[in-house]
Write an enzyme that holds these catalytic residues in place. Structure first.
Site, PDB file in Angstrom:
ATOM      1  N   GLY A  97      -0.814   4.845  -0.121  1.00  0.00           N
ATOM      2  CA  GLY A  97       0.499   5.482  -0.217  1.00  0.00           C
ATOM      3  C   GLY A  97       0.966   6.083   1.088  1.00  0.00           C
ATOM      4  N   ARG A  98       0.023   6.224   2.007  1.00  0.00           N
ATOM      5  CA  ARG A  98       0.403   6.785   3.313  1.00  0.00           C
ATOM      6  C   ARG A  98      -0.502   6.271   4.422  1.00  0.00           C
ATOM      7  NH1 ARG A  98      -1.649  13.018   2.881  1.00  0.00           N
ATOM      8  NH2 ARG A  98      -3.277  12.691   1.339  1.00  0.00           N
ATOM      9  N   GLY A 130       4.458   9.907   2.078  1.00  0.00           N
ATOM     10  CA  GLY A 130       3.797   9.043   3.051  1.00  0.00           C
ATOM     11  C   GLY A 130       3.216   9.777   4.248  1.00  0.00           C
ATOM     12  N   ARG A 180      -8.505   6.714  10.953  1.00  0.00           N
ATOM     13  CA  ARG A 180      -9.836   6.578  10.368  1.00  0.00           C
ATOM     14  C   ARG A 180     -10.451   5.244  10.763  1.00  0.00           C
ATOM     15  NH1 ARG A 180      -9.272   8.217   4.045  1.00  0.00           N
ATOM     16  NH2 ARG A 180      -8.108   6.269   3.880  1.00  0.00           N
ATOM     17  N   ARG A 187     -12.232  -0.251  -1.957  1.00  0.00           N
ATOM     18  CA  ARG A 187     -12.775   0.770  -2.871  1.00  0.00           C
ATOM     19  C   ARG A 187     -13.168   0.151  -4.201  1.00  0.00           C
ATOM     20  NH1 ARG A 187      -8.996   4.848  -1.009  1.00  0.00           N
ATOM     21  NH2 ARG A 187      -8.485   4.054   1.047  1.00  0.00           N
ATOM     22  N   ASP A 256     -10.804   5.389  -6.979  1.00  0.00           N
ATOM     23  CA  ASP A 256     -10.067   4.895  -5.816  1.00  0.00           C
ATOM     24  C   ASP A 256     -10.552   5.564  -4.528  1.00  0.00           C
ATOM     25  OD1 ASP A 256      -8.697   7.034  -7.355  1.00  0.00           O
ATOM     26  OD2 ASP A 256      -7.413   7.147  -5.588  1.00  0.00           O
TER      27      ASP A 256
HETATM   28  P1  AMP Z   1      -6.062  10.811  -3.074  1.00  0.00           P
HETATM   29  O1  AMP Z   1      -6.689  11.147  -4.397  1.00  0.00           O
HETATM   30  O2  AMP Z   1      -5.646  12.003  -2.266  1.00  0.00           O
HETATM   31  O3  AMP Z   1      -6.954   9.932  -2.284  1.00  0.00           O
HETATM   32  O4  AMP Z   1      -4.705  10.021  -3.339  1.00  0.00           O
HETATM   33  C1  AMP Z   1      -4.410   9.316  -4.510  1.00  0.00           C
HETATM   34  C2  AMP Z   1      -3.236   8.401  -4.296  1.00  0.00           C
HETATM   35  O5  AMP Z   1      -2.083   9.139  -3.907  1.00  0.00           O
HETATM   36  C3  AMP Z   1      -3.436   7.341  -3.227  1.00  0.00           C
HETATM   37  O6  AMP Z   1      -2.806   6.177  -3.645  1.00  0.00           O
HETATM   38  C4  AMP Z   1      -2.740   7.934  -2.031  1.00  0.00           C
HETATM   39  O7  AMP Z   1      -2.310   6.961  -1.115  1.00  0.00           O
HETATM   40  C5  AMP Z   1      -1.562   8.630  -2.681  1.00  0.00           C
HETATM   41  N1  AMP Z   1      -1.031   9.739  -1.875  1.00  0.00           N
HETATM   42  C6  AMP Z   1      -1.599  10.930  -1.640  1.00  0.00           C
HETATM   43  N2  AMP Z   1      -0.800  11.692  -0.875  1.00  0.00           N
HETATM   44  C7  AMP Z   1       0.317  10.964  -0.611  1.00  0.00           C
HETATM   45  C8  AMP Z   1       1.513  11.193   0.134  1.00  0.00           C
HETATM   46  N3  AMP Z   1       1.754  12.339   0.761  1.00  0.00           N
HETATM   47  N4  AMP Z   1       2.413  10.198   0.172  1.00  0.00           N
HETATM   48  C9  AMP Z   1       2.205   9.030  -0.452  1.00  0.00           C
HETATM   49  N5  AMP Z   1       1.121   8.761  -1.169  1.00  0.00           N
HETATM   50  C10 AMP Z   1       0.169   9.704  -1.247  1.00  0.00           C
HETATM   51 MG    MG Z   2      -7.600   8.343  -1.936  1.00  0.00          MG
END
Ligand code: AMP
Ligand code: MG
Length: 493
Positions: A97-98, A130, A180, A187, A256
């Site tokens: 997502g980002r 993002g 990174r 995953r 994930d």
């Molecule tokens: P995480 O559990 O933090 O790894 O994120 C879960 C999902 O949310 C993943 O698909 C990330 O890419 C998405 N995500 C988290 N923060 C953001 C953000 N600020 N903008 C877009 N997608 C996000």
């Molecule tokens: Mg994640």
């Protein structure tokens, strides 16, 4: 805001291995530039993995490349799709997502993918913006490198770039990108994605790519997919055992966030155990405590079951999958048991050792003993001691409980004729003196938010050598100050 499309760090030989997968695995897109980006911090040892020097990183080219303001001409930049189980529930499609992949660099030690995290919206952003804020980028950057320093399998972090562009979380913060590095960011959820969308063709393509690129030795096995599951289970169990052994809590062990290479992946609301509490929850958004310290080994198993389910069509029968899944707990226990013996400086194994460990953790819990300080100081205990070791004993509220335990521990050491001198050296090589305590991070983050990155750089240097005595940084091993009790770490990043 113009973007230089052709600039690149010359000698990085970009390959785009992941982009050779079918187009349904990702979306090609460009990172979104930041206004006037600058370098916040970089890891020399991560850079060395791809033969990148500090002058390249600090050059305008380097800053532009690692903030998403310039795209290497040979890169096919993309965001990948994946799905996953979040907090035990099927969450459906997620994806980068980002995060935007620049591609991979081939080195003597295999491929390294470079990924910009916080580089703007993607088709998988859902309601997110993002972006990543400086606070969360510093946490991810420093913890990646700290975990590497601790010898725990992890993705690496090359650098953090920042900008004054505003990003809104609970309050207005500033934008940042962390680069990174990992051989791959595939995953468990990448497999779940194709399993739950009933696309067995893509599921097979992904598994074959994973085997060929990262586990070629398994291709010769009778059932390579079964061998893959077995190896991922072994690595995951071992990784979680290593987490437990240093008191690391991931905070968001969703499928994930579980790497197919058994690497610690996605540093968000993580924490290191301070006052020992089995039930400690480091993520304030985790109301049920699903990802508490004591639950991590079980969640590791749960996540492996989710992966196993997704690999079932490739492996063959439920029986075969179940057979492999039974490997998790013994693998976890064996690894954890080995490490506990090392942490206590025990070279041999006796059946009664379990009782010694259980009693220890129960008295540590009762007295809320600082996890890191206890194990580090334990190496100074002498087998024949006529005056009590106050440095260890004083960590306990219930000192009598420690005295009783230490009698048992000394007896145990005598059983193997342990030498105080050599035991101390071995114990100090497995029990870190320095860990990334939340209060240390907090100070570094607050300074960085005021444009002073000295503390970030200092923490990086200290955490690269967590087992070494670093007399000039003695205070970085101290207990957290009183104000640290109020630090709350949530999913917000
Ligand atoms: P995480 O559990 O933090 O790894 O994120 C879960 C999902 O949310 C993943 O698909 C990330 O890419 C998405 N995500 C988290 N923060 C953001 C953000 N600020 N903008 C877009 N997608 C996000
Ligand atoms: Mg994640």
């Amino acid at each position: 805001m113009g973007k230089e499309k052709v600039t690149e760090i010359d000698f990085l030989k970009w390959e785009n291995s992941f982009s050779s997968l079918p187009s349904s695995f990702f979306t090609f897109l460009d990172p979104l530039p930041l206004t006037n980006p600058y370098m916040v911090s970089f890891s020399e040892s991560a850079a060395a993995l791809i033969d990148l020097g500090s002058s390249e990183l600090l050059s305008q080219n380097g800053v532009n490349t690692f903030s998403g303001n310039a795209i290497p001409s040979a890169s096919k930049t993309l965001s990948a799709v994946y799905s996953g189980h979040q907090f035990g529930q099927w969450a459906g499609q997620l994806g980068d997502g980002r995060a935007i992949l620049l591609g991979n660099v081939q080195t003597e030690n295999g491929p390294w993918e470079l990924q910009l995290k916080g580089a703007g919206v993607t088709p998988y952003s859902r309601r997110g913006d993002g972006r990543a804020v400086l606070r969360s980028s510093i946490r991810e950057f420093l913890c990646s490198e700290a975990m590497f320093g601790l010898g725990i399998p992890t993705t690496r972090a090359l650098c953090i770039t920042g900008s004054k562009d505003a990003v809104y979380r609970e309050t207005a913060e500033t934008a940042s990108v962390v680069t990174r590095m990992s051989p791959t960011f595939i995953r468990f959820g990448s497999f779940e994605h194709w399993y739950y969308s009933e696309n067995s063709e893509n599921l097979k393509i992904l598994a074959d790519y994973t085997l060929q690129t990262f586990y070629p030795e398994l291709l010769e096995k009778e059932n390579p997919y079964k061998a893959l599951l077995s190896e991922v289970i072994r690595r995951t169990a071992s990784m979680v055992a290593q987490w437990q052994s240093v008191g690391f809590m991931h905070g968001v062990m969703n499928t994930d966030n579980m790497s197919i290479l058994g690497l610690t992946l996605d540093y968000g609301p993580f924490g290191f155990m301070e006052a020992f509490n089995q039930g400690h929850i480091c993520n304030h958004s985790d109301h049920q405590g699903r990802y508490s310290y004591v639950n991590q080994p079980h969640i590791g198993h749960w996540n492996c079951r989710a992966l196993a389910q997704s690999l079932l069509p490739l492996i063959g029968t439920v029986e075969e999958v179940q057979e492999v899944l039974t490997e998790y707990l013994p693998a976890y226990r064996a690894r954890y048991d080995d490490i506990l013996h090392q942490k206590l400086g025990l070279e041999s194994k006796y059946p009664e050792d379990q009782k010694l460990f259980d009693t220890l953790f129960s008295i540590m819990q009762e007295s809320q003993v600082d996890f890191t300080l206890f194990f580090r100081r334990l190496s100074t205990l002498k087998i024949e001691e006529f005056e009590s070791n106050t440095a260890i004993r004083d960590l306990f509220i219930n000192r009598d409980a420690f005295d009783d335990w230490s009698v048992q521990y000394r007896k145990r050491l005598k059983l193997e004729n342990s030498s105080d001198e050599s035991r101390k050296i071995k114990m100090n090589a497995v029990n870190p003196k320095y860990i990334l305590r939340n209060y240390l991070l907090q100070v570094a983050i607050e300074n960085a938010e005021n444009d002073d990155f000295t503390e970030v750089n200092k923490l990086l240097k200290i955490m690269e050598r967590p087992f070494d005595e670093q007399p000039e940084y003695e205070e970085y091993a101290n207990l957290p100050p009183d104000w640290a009790a109020d630090i709350a770490v949530s999913c917000s990043s």
